[in-house]
Design an enzyme around this catalytic site. Sequence first.
Site, PDB file in Angstrom:
ATOM      1  N   HIS A   3     -75.853 -70.701  49.658  1.00 26.02           N
ATOM      2  CA  HIS A   3     -77.213 -70.168  49.450  1.00 26.02           C
ATOM      3  C   HIS A   3     -77.233 -68.640  49.581  1.00 26.02           C
ATOM      4  O   HIS A   3     -78.254 -68.069  49.945  1.00 26.02           O
ATOM      5  CB  HIS A   3     -78.217 -70.779  50.428  1.00 26.02           C
ATOM      6  CG  HIS A   3     -78.117 -72.275  50.539  1.00 26.02           C
ATOM      7  ND1 HIS A   3     -78.845 -73.136  49.759  1.00 26.02           N
ATOM      8  CD2 HIS A   3     -77.335 -73.056  51.333  1.00 26.02           C
ATOM      9  CE1 HIS A   3     -78.542 -74.393  50.070  1.00 26.02           C
ATOM     10  NE2 HIS A   3     -77.618 -74.371  51.022  1.00 26.02           N
ATOM     11  N   SER A  28     -75.009 -42.909  35.302  1.00 32.30           N
ATOM     12  CA  SER A  28     -76.380 -42.959  34.816  1.00 32.30           C
ATOM     13  C   SER A  28     -76.711 -41.624  34.172  1.00 32.30           C
ATOM     14  O   SER A  28     -76.273 -40.579  34.638  1.00 32.30           O
ATOM     15  CB  SER A  28     -77.327 -43.233  35.989  1.00 32.30           C
ATOM     16  OG  SER A  28     -78.635 -42.789  35.665  1.00 32.30           O
ATOM     17  N   LYS A  73     -75.199 -42.090  40.601  1.00 35.13           N
ATOM     18  CA  LYS A  73     -74.916 -43.496  40.307  1.00 35.13           C
ATOM     19  C   LYS A  73     -73.503 -43.748  39.790  1.00 35.13           C
ATOM     20  O   LYS A  73     -72.939 -42.974  39.046  1.00 35.13           O
ATOM     21  CB  LYS A  73     -75.904 -44.019  39.244  1.00 35.13           C
ATOM     22  CG  LYS A  73     -77.334 -44.154  39.713  1.00 35.13           C
ATOM     23  CD  LYS A  73     -77.539 -45.244  40.762  1.00 35.13           C
ATOM     24  CE  LYS A  73     -77.337 -46.638  40.223  1.00 35.13           C
ATOM     25  NZ  LYS A  73     -78.421 -47.057  39.334  1.00 35.13           N
ATOM     26  N   GLU A 124     -71.448 -56.512  34.567  1.00 34.48           N
ATOM     27  CA  GLU A 124     -72.793 -56.859  34.080  1.00 34.48           C
ATOM     28  C   GLU A 124     -72.745 -57.371  32.643  1.00 34.48           C
ATOM     29  O   GLU A 124     -73.410 -58.348  32.282  1.00 34.48           O
ATOM     30  CB  GLU A 124     -73.713 -55.638  34.158  1.00 34.48           C
ATOM     31  CG  GLU A 124     -74.128 -55.303  35.578  1.00 34.48           C
ATOM     32  CD  GLU A 124     -74.890 -53.980  35.659  1.00 34.48           C
ATOM     33  OE1 GLU A 124     -75.920 -53.957  36.321  1.00 34.48           O
ATOM     34  OE2 GLU A 124     -74.452 -52.979  35.061  1.00 34.48           O
TER      35      GLU A 124
END
Length: 469
Positions: free
Chosen positions: A166, A287, A293, A300
């Site tokens: 979980h 970024s 970043k 992804e």
Amino acid sequence: MTESNNQKQSSGKLWGGRFAEQTAASVEAFTESISYDWRLYRHDIMGSKAHARMLAKQGLIDDKERDAIIAGLTEIEQEISEGRFTFRAELEDIHMNIEKALTDKIGAAGEKLHTARSRNDQVALDIRLYLRDECAALNHLLTEVQKGFTRLARTNLGAVMPGYTHLQRAQPVLLSHHLLAYVEMFGRDRERIADGLKRINIMPLGSAALAGTGLPIDREFVAEELGFPAVTANSMDTTADRDFAMELLFCLTTIQLHLSRMAEEFVLWSSKEFDFIKIGDKYCTGSSIMPQKKNPDIPELIRGKAGRVTGSLVSLLMTVKGLPLTYNRDLQEDKEPLFDALDTVKASLSITAELLANSDFDTERMKAATYGGFMTATDIADYLVKKNMPFRQAHGVVGHIVALCQERDIELIELRLDELQQFSDLIEEDIFNVLSVEGSVNSRVSIGGTAEIRVAEALERAEQQLGIV
Ligand code: ARG
């Protein structure tokens, strides 16, 4: 020949005979598949050469015609691979583009190549030949990814981390155990592909349009020429069947789903919140607005592409749904999802292998994360069970111990022996062996468990199977 017949011939259609009018340009554009099935050219030519050798052996063409066909096809293959071949949309697909070029090249003998054959069994052959090669490529890439995980498991053997259920800290495990879980997944993917290959690797040619042929062909000869262990049994099933492609798409989807789970963990683990993994700069992106970043775009995208591959599977399933026997043009829609899924999964596997080779674990951080969360609670319960307390009762006792720790904001390991003994007189000094993270991990010696001796065995097995020395 009438004049209109002559006109038709000049449009170059190999099936032009019964038509009085030329095909509308919009229809040619709508029905063509050459823009994507050209990639079957090697396999189409391989199949045609085997077919020509069979036709000659059976006396359906003579040896000179066979040799002219084979030489012509060799030239065409060369032209295509060197980019010197002009594909024509009005010739629809790869089969007719090649056949027309052959006839232009060698004349009448080229017109005999399609004897005892239809594009319906020809396209089935081409896809099967193509997928056979793709299965080998997938197997290789999956092995590379397995090797990447296995190497990381070896480098980090002994490092502990929280195991999650979980996404909550559950029980401490070895990082290597977690990594080897992926070796298992990709191992099953390889098995699934090997099994699917049994049904891909059956020779369809000779089914002709749908009913077989009256010409004296030798299907077993063609199978042997092309290295197929068997020929298909029913010509109607053969020209209608795309099960083998559906199965492979399911295998591809499963691979991409496995990759997406790994990718999700890489995304989480590279966040400041976890900080378990550092992905090399070369494999991250920045970024355009936030200078600080460093983004995990590769995992992804791997995760994102799972939707696309699943879409390809569903696309072919729906194409086949409700199709009457045998061949229908709908089946031409098998190729784009198949090709796209293959390209996507191969690219994802390949970049994953690179990603694994360029990522480092922060094993100190991972170990630190095993404190907090009372992850050795189950171990206390097991300790009491070994001393004959029924498990449910032990579960309750440990629940009270955890509640006390929570109240005082301390860890289980910080409790004194006399404090622990208030909960059960079965608790003795040796309780501290199971309260440590290492003690907990190494107590899980069941087959497939996370104890270091078990993981070391599993690691050796993986290295042996993958040929890592
Ligand atoms: N391009 C077609 C396909 O991919 C080849 C078979 C065409 N057969 C036919 N009868 N029109 O399915």
